[in-house]
Write a protein that holds these residues in place. Structure first.
Motif, PDB file in Angstrom:
ATOM      1  N   PHE A 151     -41.389 -16.974  22.065  1.00 27.06           N
ATOM      2  CA  PHE A 151     -42.233 -16.480  20.866  1.00 27.06           C
ATOM      3  C   PHE A 151     -41.631 -16.154  19.516  1.00 27.06           C
ATOM      4  O   PHE A 151     -41.531 -16.807  18.522  1.00 27.06           O
ATOM      5  N   TYR A 152     -40.662 -15.141  19.767  1.00 23.78           N
ATOM      6  CA  TYR A 152     -39.931 -14.823  18.460  1.00 23.78           C
ATOM      7  C   TYR A 152     -38.966 -15.884  17.796  1.00 23.78           C
ATOM      8  O   TYR A 152     -39.019 -16.268  16.708  1.00 23.78           O
ATOM      9  N   ALA A 153     -38.291 -16.571  18.676  1.00 23.61           N
ATOM     10  CA  ALA A 153     -37.249 -17.836  18.384  1.00 23.61           C
ATOM     11  C   ALA A 153     -38.127 -18.984  18.015  1.00 23.61           C
ATOM     12  O   ALA A 153     -37.621 -19.401  17.073  1.00 23.61           O
ATOM     13  N   SER A 154     -39.246 -19.148  18.433  1.00 26.31           N
ATOM     14  CA  SER A 154     -40.167 -20.334  18.016  1.00 26.31           C
ATOM     15  C   SER A 154     -40.931 -19.976  16.742  1.00 26.31           C
ATOM     16  O   SER A 154     -40.835 -21.175  15.767  1.00 26.31           O
ATOM     17  N   VAL A 155     -41.063 -18.870  16.255  1.00 28.23           N
ATOM     18  CA  VAL A 155     -41.483 -18.538  15.045  1.00 28.23           C
ATOM     19  C   VAL A 155     -40.190 -18.910  13.988  1.00 28.23           C
ATOM     20  O   VAL A 155     -40.719 -19.485  13.054  1.00 28.23           O
ATOM     21  N   GLU A 156     -39.170 -18.367  14.308  1.00 30.66           N
ATOM     22  CA  GLU A 156     -38.102 -18.690  13.357  1.00 30.66           C
ATOM     23  C   GLU A 156     -37.853 -20.077  13.281  1.00 30.66           C
ATOM     24  O   GLU A 156     -37.455 -20.494  12.414  1.00 30.66           O
ATOM     25  N   GLY A 175     -32.347 -10.926  17.026  1.00 31.70           N
ATOM     26  CA  GLY A 175     -31.373 -10.039  17.201  1.00 31.70           C
ATOM     27  C   GLY A 175     -30.488  -9.711  16.359  1.00 31.70           C
ATOM     28  O   GLY A 175     -29.984 -10.360  15.385  1.00 31.70           O
ATOM     29  N   GLY A 176     -29.513  -8.769  16.575  1.00 29.34           N
ATOM     30  CA  GLY A 176     -28.411  -8.420  15.760  1.00 29.34           C
ATOM     31  C   GLY A 176     -27.197  -9.032  16.340  1.00 29.34           C
ATOM     32  O   GLY A 176     -26.715  -8.986  17.500  1.00 29.34           O
ATOM     33  N   GLY A 189     -25.095  -5.509  19.163  1.00 26.83           N
ATOM     34  CA  GLY A 189     -26.658  -6.028  19.099  1.00 26.83           C
ATOM     35  C   GLY A 189     -26.950  -6.272  20.293  1.00 26.83           C
ATOM     36  O   GLY A 189     -26.208  -6.532  21.288  1.00 26.83           O
ATOM     37  N   VAL A 190     -28.319  -6.350  20.643  1.00 23.73           N
ATOM     38  CA  VAL A 190     -28.935  -6.694  21.689  1.00 23.73           C
ATOM     39  C   VAL A 190     -29.902  -8.311  21.453  1.00 23.73           C
ATOM     40  O   VAL A 190     -30.471  -8.006  20.272  1.00 23.73           O
ATOM     41  N   VAL A 191     -29.921  -9.137  22.129  1.00 23.55           N
ATOM     42  CA  VAL A 191     -30.748 -10.281  22.147  1.00 23.55           C
ATOM     43  C   VAL A 191     -32.543  -9.725  22.422  1.00 23.55           C
ATOM     44  O   VAL A 191     -32.653  -9.361  23.440  1.00 23.55           O
ATOM     45  N   PHE A 209     -27.680 -16.420  15.313  1.00 25.84           N
ATOM     46  CA  PHE A 209     -28.329 -15.063  15.265  1.00 25.84           C
ATOM     47  C   PHE A 209     -29.170 -14.929  13.940  1.00 25.84           C
ATOM     48  O   PHE A 209     -28.907 -15.212  12.964  1.00 25.84           O
ATOM     49  N   VAL A 210     -30.631 -14.713  14.100  1.00 29.72           N
ATOM     50  CA  VAL A 210     -31.501 -14.287  13.250  1.00 29.72           C
ATOM     51  C   VAL A 210     -32.221 -13.027  13.147  1.00 29.72           C
ATOM     52  O   VAL A 210     -32.384 -12.466  14.520  1.00 29.72           O
ATOM     53  N   PRO A 211     -32.138 -12.184  12.247  1.00 30.88           N
ATOM     54  CA  PRO A 211     -32.834 -10.811  12.509  1.00 30.88           C
ATOM     55  C   PRO A 211     -34.314 -10.979  12.581  1.00 30.88           C
ATOM     56  O   PRO A 211     -34.910 -11.666  12.173  1.00 30.88           O
ATOM     57  N   PRO A 212     -34.768  -9.776  13.545  1.00 34.11           N
ATOM     58  CA  PRO A 212     -36.153 -10.021  13.915  1.00 34.11           C
ATOM     59  C   PRO A 212     -37.354  -9.613  12.590  1.00 34.11           C
ATOM     60  O   PRO A 212     -36.774  -9.039  11.839  1.00 34.11           O
TER      61      PRO A 212
END
Length: 374
Positions: free
Chosen positions: A31-36, A51-52, A57-59, A89-92
């Motif tokens: 979900f999160y990654a697909s939105v990005e 994530g960071g 950082g944590v995925v 990596f992209v920030p949430p």
């Protein structure tokens, strides 16, 4: 490839006399990654981690392109980058994810009011008596997934069955962007052939304990008596006894309350001193307390979570006779639990505080925790 076996063939009942329900578990794909990837075309088709990227950082989520390399949620970012050097990596952006989640839940509401959210990206739906009068649950799931794609541009997978446990298991069978059915006729045999470590609600520690007892599959679990399972697994013994037979009577709860509320934080540098660790407790408790006040939740149990620099995780808990009356009381209890761990030779990289045993708690299935971002 979608499996579209209809679930309106309800004459084959799994030894149940009541009306067989039609339950759908909808789970958004990465979900999160697909939105990005949806919002940034340059990320499409590439391995993405939300994530960071820093060493600490944590995925939070990984795209399917990243999962090929073994990148998954909760993996330390440094390990993820090692596994996939091209990882982006992209920030949430939780405000965006919440907005998209609201759109998705609006689509659910077009079909039923019996919606039990599990998180921003998944939910159970009881469509036995649905608003559009569709007799076949697989058709409801197909329409919901198509509507989600139309409105959000995102893919969803779905599992359809006569109970929540099997609907959840079915939603993983044809991921991504697929759906699968486990019928009343096939439910018990499906469970028998499944490794217990793959059961929803059976974590690594429980799976290891079952293995030591010679329980490797659902068939092994079914072979055990109720008394044996209660002896070794306490209150969960009855749950395991039933699901080994494909039985799960839990209703879909639109007003479902969480069993616990927690917050945690990962630190840029390891903590070795008690006072430094104590100073990190109050912000966590404040976040938990604000949420509980807003939801009118009153808990009796505080759990402290500690992750050390070698990634060992331990927890310490205390339960009181009456609910905690203030954030200060929770802080004091967490400080007491924390003090018992010092002095420490290992640095602490993460602390978490969880409040549970709510005053109006009733028995539910496993996995009802809400984790707050901090």
């Amino acid at each position: 490839m979608q499996q579209v076996t209809p679930i309106d063939m309800m004459e084959q009942k799994p030894d149940r006399e009541e009306q067989v329900r039609r339950i759908i578990h909808v789970d958004m794909d990465a979900f999160y990654a697909s939105v990005e990837q949806r919002d940034n075309p340059e990320l499409r088709g590439k391995p993405v981690a939300v994530g960071g990227a820093a060493a600490r950082g944590v995925v939070a989520a990984a795209s399917y392109e990243a999962r090929v390399f073994g990148v998954r949620s909760a993996l330390p970012s440094i390990t993820a980058k090692r596994r996939c050097p091209d990882l982006i990596f992209v920030p949430p952006r939780f405000e965006v994810y919440r907005a998209v989640s609201a759109q998705i839940h609006g689509i659910f509401a077009e079909h039923t009011d019996l919606i039990e959210p599990l998180s921003l990206d998944e939910a159970y739906l009881d469509v036995t008596d649905n608003k559009q009068g569709i007799a076949v649950a697989t058709e409801v799931a197909t329409r919901i997934r198509a509507r989600i794609k139309e409105v959000t541009g995102l893919n969803a997978s779905a599992g359809i069955s006569y109970c929540k446990f099997l609907a959840k298991m079915a939603s993983d069978l044809n991921k991504p962007n697929g759906q699968a059915v486990i019928t009343p006729k096939n439910g018990p045999s499906f469970v028998e052939g499944l490794a217990v470590k793959k059961f929803h609600g059976v974590g690594p520690a429980t799976a290891a304990k079952m293995q030591r007892l010679g329980i490797l599959t659902g068939a092994d679990l079914k072979a055990q008596s109720l008394a044996f399972l209660q002896q070794h697994f306490g209150k969960s013994g009855a749950w395991y006894y039933n699901i080994a037979r494909g039985i799960d009577d839990r209703p879909v709860r639109p007003d479902r309350e969480r069993k616990s509320v927690g917050a945690e934080d990962t630190f840029m540098t390891d903590i070795f001193e008690l006072e430094a660790a104590r100073s990190e407790i109050s912000p966590l408790v404040d976040k938990v307390w604000r949420h509980c006040e807003a939801k009118n939740l009153h808990g009796r149990s505080v759990t402290l979570k500690v992750k050390y620099t070698d990634f060992q995780i331990i927890t310490r808990s205390r339960t009181e006779a009456a609910p905690f009356g203030s954030a200060a009381e929770i802080v004091a209890t967490a400080h007491t639990l924390l003090a018992s761990l010092f002095p420490t030779a290992k640095g602490i990289r993460l602390l978490g505080v969880t409040l549970s045993s709510f005053a109006d708690d009733i028995e539910r299935g496993p996995g009802d925790q809400l984790q707050l971002e901090i």
